[in-house]
Write a protein that holds these residues in place. Structure first.
Motif, PDB file in Angstrom:
ATOM      1  N   GLU A  53       0.741  -1.206  -0.042  1.00  0.00           N
ATOM      2  CA  GLU A  53      -0.046   0.084   0.069  1.00  0.00           C
ATOM      3  C   GLU A  53       0.858   1.172   0.229  1.00  0.00           C
ATOM      4  O   GLU A  53       0.400   2.255  -0.551  1.00  0.00           O
ATOM      5  N   LEU A  54       1.735   1.173   0.731  1.00  0.00           N
ATOM      6  CA  LEU A  54       2.991   2.440   0.758  1.00  0.00           C
ATOM      7  C   LEU A  54       3.612   2.701  -0.638  1.00  0.00           C
ATOM      8  O   LEU A  54       3.633   3.896  -1.069  1.00  0.00           O
ATOM      9  N   GLU A  55       4.025   1.485  -1.352  1.00  0.00           N
ATOM     10  CA  GLU A  55       4.505   1.595  -2.580  1.00  0.00           C
ATOM     11  C   GLU A  55       3.538   2.513  -3.499  1.00  0.00           C
ATOM     12  O   GLU A  55       3.787   2.943  -4.465  1.00  0.00           O
ATOM     13  N   HIS A  56       2.045   2.029  -3.284  1.00  0.00           N
ATOM     14  CA  HIS A  56       1.154   2.325  -3.998  1.00  0.00           C
ATOM     15  C   HIS A  56       1.011   3.857  -3.962  1.00  0.00           C
ATOM     16  O   HIS A  56       0.761   4.643  -4.963  1.00  0.00           O
ATOM     17  N   ARG A  57       0.953   4.337  -2.538  1.00  0.00           N
ATOM     18  CA  ARG A  57       0.868   5.706  -2.387  1.00  0.00           C
ATOM     19  C   ARG A  57       1.907   6.541  -3.090  1.00  0.00           C
ATOM     20  O   ARG A  57       1.919   7.528  -3.506  1.00  0.00           O
ATOM     21  N   ALA A  58       3.338   5.940  -2.968  1.00  0.00           N
ATOM     22  CA  ALA A  58       4.469   6.740  -3.549  1.00  0.00           C
ATOM     23  C   ALA A  58       4.452   6.639  -4.955  1.00  0.00           C
ATOM     24  O   ALA A  58       4.701   7.623  -5.610  1.00  0.00           O
ATOM     25  N   GLY A  59       3.947   5.637  -5.582  1.00  0.00           N
ATOM     26  CA  GLY A  59       3.636   5.452  -7.042  1.00  0.00           C
ATOM     27  C   GLY A  59       2.721   6.687  -7.607  1.00  0.00           C
ATOM     28  O   GLY A  59       2.867   7.233  -8.599  1.00  0.00           O
ATOM     29  N   GLN A  60       1.489   6.906  -6.841  1.00  0.00           N
ATOM     30  CA  GLN A  60       0.473   7.887  -6.923  1.00  0.00           C
ATOM     31  C   GLN A  60       1.357   9.317  -6.965  1.00  0.00           C
ATOM     32  O   GLN A  60       0.867   9.860  -7.849  1.00  0.00           O
ATOM     33  N   ALA A  61       1.974   9.384  -6.143  1.00  0.00           N
ATOM     34  CA  ALA A  61       2.392  10.868  -5.841  1.00  0.00           C
ATOM     35  C   ALA A  61       3.521  11.014  -7.214  1.00  0.00           C
ATOM     36  O   ALA A  61       3.471  12.107  -7.717  1.00  0.00           O
ATOM     37  N   TRP A  62       4.397   9.993  -7.464  1.00  0.00           N
ATOM     38  CA  TRP A  62       5.251  10.076  -8.467  1.00  0.00           C
ATOM     39  C   TRP A  62       4.471  10.438 -10.020  1.00  0.00           C
ATOM     40  O   TRP A  62       4.926  10.912 -10.873  1.00  0.00           O
ATOM     41  N   ALA A  63       3.522   9.762 -10.047  1.00  0.00           N
ATOM     42  CA  ALA A  63       2.716   9.649 -10.943  1.00  0.00           C
ATOM     43  C   ALA A  63       1.960  11.146 -11.516  1.00  0.00           C
ATOM     44  O   ALA A  63       1.982  11.502 -12.454  1.00  0.00           O
ATOM     45  N   GLY A  66       3.690  13.936 -10.335  1.00  0.00           N
ATOM     46  CA  GLY A  66       4.497  14.685 -10.336  1.00  0.00           C
ATOM     47  C   GLY A  66       5.034  15.237  -8.848  1.00  0.00           C
ATOM     48  O   GLY A  66       5.907  16.307  -8.924  1.00  0.00           O
ATOM     49  N   ARG A  67       4.486  14.618  -7.892  1.00  0.00           N
ATOM     50  CA  ARG A  67       4.753  15.098  -6.716  1.00  0.00           C
ATOM     51  C   ARG A  67       6.128  14.243  -5.922  1.00  0.00           C
ATOM     52  O   ARG A  67       6.183  13.201  -6.165  1.00  0.00           O
ATOM     53  N   PRO A  68       6.468  14.678  -4.807  1.00  0.00           N
ATOM     54  CA  PRO A  68       7.422  13.852  -4.136  1.00  0.00           C
ATOM     55  C   PRO A  68       6.651  12.965  -3.182  1.00  0.00           C
ATOM     56  O   PRO A  68       5.519  13.191  -3.054  1.00  0.00           O
ATOM     57  N   GLU A  69       7.490  11.981  -2.979  1.00  0.00           N
ATOM     58  CA  GLU A  69       6.787  11.004  -2.022  1.00  0.00           C
ATOM     59  C   GLU A  69       6.347  11.736  -0.641  1.00  0.00           C
ATOM     60  O   GLU A  69       7.237  12.534  -0.061  1.00  0.00           O
ATOM     61  N   PRO A  70       5.245  11.745  -0.169  1.00  0.00           N
ATOM     62  CA  PRO A  70       4.618  12.236   0.916  1.00  0.00           C
ATOM     63  C   PRO A  70       5.501  11.967   2.078  1.00  0.00           C
ATOM     64  O   PRO A  70       6.131  10.563   2.345  1.00  0.00           O
ATOM     65  N   GLN A  71       5.847  12.837   3.110  1.00  0.00           N
ATOM     66  CA  GLN A  71       6.414  12.472   4.327  1.00  0.00           C
ATOM     67  C   GLN A  71       6.016  11.481   5.140  1.00  0.00           C
ATOM     68  O   GLN A  71       6.584  10.496   5.571  1.00  0.00           O
ATOM     69  N   ALA A  72       4.529  11.225   5.112  1.00  0.00           N
ATOM     70  CA  ALA A  72       4.144  10.324   6.101  1.00  0.00           C
ATOM     71  C   ALA A  72       4.301   8.912   5.592  1.00  0.00           C
ATOM     72  O   ALA A  72       4.374   7.964   6.250  1.00  0.00           O
ATOM     73  N   VAL A  73       4.148   8.990   4.115  1.00  0.00           N
ATOM     74  CA  VAL A  73       4.826   7.424   3.524  1.00  0.00           C
ATOM     75  C   VAL A  73       6.133   7.172   3.859  1.00  0.00           C
ATOM     76  O   VAL A  73       6.462   5.973   4.070  1.00  0.00           O
ATOM     77  N   ALA A 130       6.077   5.909   7.540  1.00  0.00           N
ATOM     78  CA  ALA A 130       5.646   4.716   7.556  1.00  0.00           C
ATOM     79  C   ALA A 130       6.382   3.477   7.100  1.00  0.00           C
ATOM     80  O   ALA A 130       6.495   2.603   7.751  1.00  0.00           O
ATOM     81  N   ARG A 131       7.225   3.703   5.951  1.00  0.00           N
ATOM     82  CA  ARG A 131       7.917   2.882   5.441  1.00  0.00           C
ATOM     83  C   ARG A 131       9.348   2.597   6.253  1.00  0.00           C
ATOM     84  O   ARG A 131       9.395   1.440   6.612  1.00  0.00           O
ATOM     85  N   ASN A 132       9.714   3.768   7.024  1.00  0.00           N
ATOM     86  CA  ASN A 132      10.558   3.598   7.952  1.00  0.00           C
ATOM     87  C   ASN A 132      10.379   2.565   9.109  1.00  0.00           C
ATOM     88  O   ASN A 132      10.933   1.753   9.845  1.00  0.00           O
ATOM     89  N   ASP A 133       8.791   2.845   9.702  1.00  0.00           N
ATOM     90  CA  ASP A 133       8.192   1.816  10.629  1.00  0.00           C
ATOM     91  C   ASP A 133       8.136   0.550  10.266  1.00  0.00           C
ATOM     92  O   ASP A 133       8.608  -0.520  11.074  1.00  0.00           O
ATOM     93  N   VAL A 134       7.886   0.240   8.876  1.00  0.00           N
ATOM     94  CA  VAL A 134       7.708  -1.139   8.370  1.00  0.00           C
ATOM     95  C   VAL A 134       9.290  -1.650   8.374  1.00  0.00           C
ATOM     96  O   VAL A 134       9.278  -2.839   9.015  1.00  0.00           O
ATOM     97  N   TYR A 135      10.172  -1.099   8.194  1.00  0.00           N
ATOM     98  CA  TYR A 135      11.427  -1.646   8.026  1.00  0.00           C
ATOM     99  C   TYR A 135      12.014  -1.954   9.526  1.00  0.00           C
ATOM    100  O   TYR A 135      12.592  -3.043   9.617  1.00  0.00           O
ATOM    101  N   ARG A 136      11.822  -0.971  10.515  1.00  0.00           N
ATOM    102  CA  ARG A 136      12.027  -1.164  11.856  1.00  0.00           C
ATOM    103  C   ARG A 136      11.363  -2.519  12.433  1.00  0.00           C
ATOM    104  O   ARG A 136      11.921  -3.221  13.151  1.00  0.00           O
TER     105      ARG A 136
END
Length: 140
Positions: free
Chosen positions: A105-115, A117-124, A127-133
């Motif tokens: 889901e986070l990858e999907h949100r990042a992809g939507q932002a990229w599509a 033309g926006r940078p990846e949201p800080q919240a994403v 959240a991705r860092n939380d997943v890694y931890r």
């Protein structure tokens, strides 16, 4: 009620007539911090805002009976910290599945932002860092 002055004025305007007498008690971030300092607790700005939101979410009947005091503000801080540090046990397989779904889901949100033309949201990113931890904790 909790919000900015502008938001609260709109809410009050919608709830009460212009001629209706009211008593308005105000808690600011500084007031919450000061109340806690008097009890040797030192909340962060974020914790103070969470306490203010909790005060604002208190049902009118409750605060009319119990009030909002320095003691109750400190109790709210203690409760918030206990909830923030609460730990639970879950099966590793369940947590792994949930993390995989959430990471997708986070990858999907990042992809939507990229599509768009926006940078990846800080919240994403956070959240991705939380997943890694969590994944590191599972691997340990």
């Amino acid at each position: 009620m909790y919000g900015t002055r502008e938001e609260l004025c709109v809410k009050l305007e919608n709830m009460f007539t212009a001629c209706e007498p009211l008593t308005l008690l105000v808690w600011t971030t500084d007031a919450v911090l000061a109340a806690c300092r008097k009890h040797n607790q030192f909340p962060t700005e974020e914790e103070a805002r969470r306490i203010m939101k909790a005060i604002g979410d208190t049902h009118m009947a409750v605060y009319q009976i119990k009030g909002v005091t320095q003691v109750s503000v400190n109790d709210m801080l203690t409760q918030h910290r206990e909830e923030a540090n609460r730990q639970v046990s879950v099966p590793a397989a369940l947590l792994t599945r949930v993390l995989q779904d959430y990471e997708c889901e986070l990858e999907h949100r990042a992809g939507q932002a990229w599509a768009a033309g926006r940078p990846e949201p800080q919240a994403v990113q956070e959240a991705r860092n939380d997943v890694y931890r969590l994944k590191e904790a599972l691997a340990a």
